[in-house]
Design a protein around this motif. Structure first.
Motif, PDB file in Angstrom:
ATOM      1  N   ILE A 159      11.862  11.127 -26.681  1.00 41.28           N
ATOM      2  CA  ILE A 159      11.526  10.405 -25.304  1.00 41.28           C
ATOM      3  C   ILE A 159      12.554  10.082 -24.636  1.00 41.28           C
ATOM      4  N   THR A 174      11.734   8.841 -17.721  1.00 36.82           N
ATOM      5  CA  THR A 174      10.320   8.307 -17.773  1.00 36.82           C
ATOM      6  C   THR A 174      10.238   6.877 -16.853  1.00 36.82           C
ATOM      7  N   LYS A 216       8.145   6.936 -13.523  1.00 35.97           N
ATOM      8  CA  LYS A 216       6.546   6.007 -13.646  1.00 35.97           C
ATOM      9  C   LYS A 216       6.980   4.972 -12.771  1.00 35.97           C
TER      10      LYS A 216
END
Length: 130
Positions: free
Chosen positions: A36, A41, A45
């Protein structure tokens, strides 16, 4: 600083560490099942900038199998998270979950035994990094 597991600040850069950590884990019987990218991210996001930071989901199949045989629902605590991030000095920091603080807290003696074995292997993997 609070430590949630096994931690080592490296002399290596983030880029060097992100390639060496899976190799060190492999030497102790772990494979990386998931990766991850927290930086990416958070950018996608939330539109925020964050340091380079990855969470690797490490698994030692024989030990995971033993844990699942001892407690079917233990998969909630698998795989073992290993974090690599870029410190303020540009060098990498590596962290691994301490399974004696997760798996061993179930009250199942077999899991406590496995947690200690996993901790020893994760500690050795991290210790071999520079």
């Amino acid at each position: 600083m609070t430590t949630f597991g096994i931690r080592k600040a490296l002399r290596a850069t983030y880029d060097e560490a992100i390639t060496r950590v899976p190799e060190a884990l492999k030497a102790e019987g772990f494979g990386v099942l998931t990766e991850i990218d927290i930086q990416s991210t958070l950018k996608q996001k939330l539109g925020v900038d964050f340091r380079r930071y990855k969470i690797l989901g490490a698994c030692n199949p024989p030990l995971a199998h033993e844990a699942l045989q001892a407690e079917l629902e233990i998969a909630l605590m698998l795989p073992c998270n290993v974090v690599v991030y870029e410190g303020d000095d540009g060098k990498a920091v590596v962290l691994a979950i301490d399974p004696t603080k997760t798996l061993a807290t179930t009250g199942n003696p077999k899991l406590a035994e496995l947690a200690e074995a996993v901790k020893q292997r994760l500690t050795r993997a991290i210790e071999m990094l520079e």
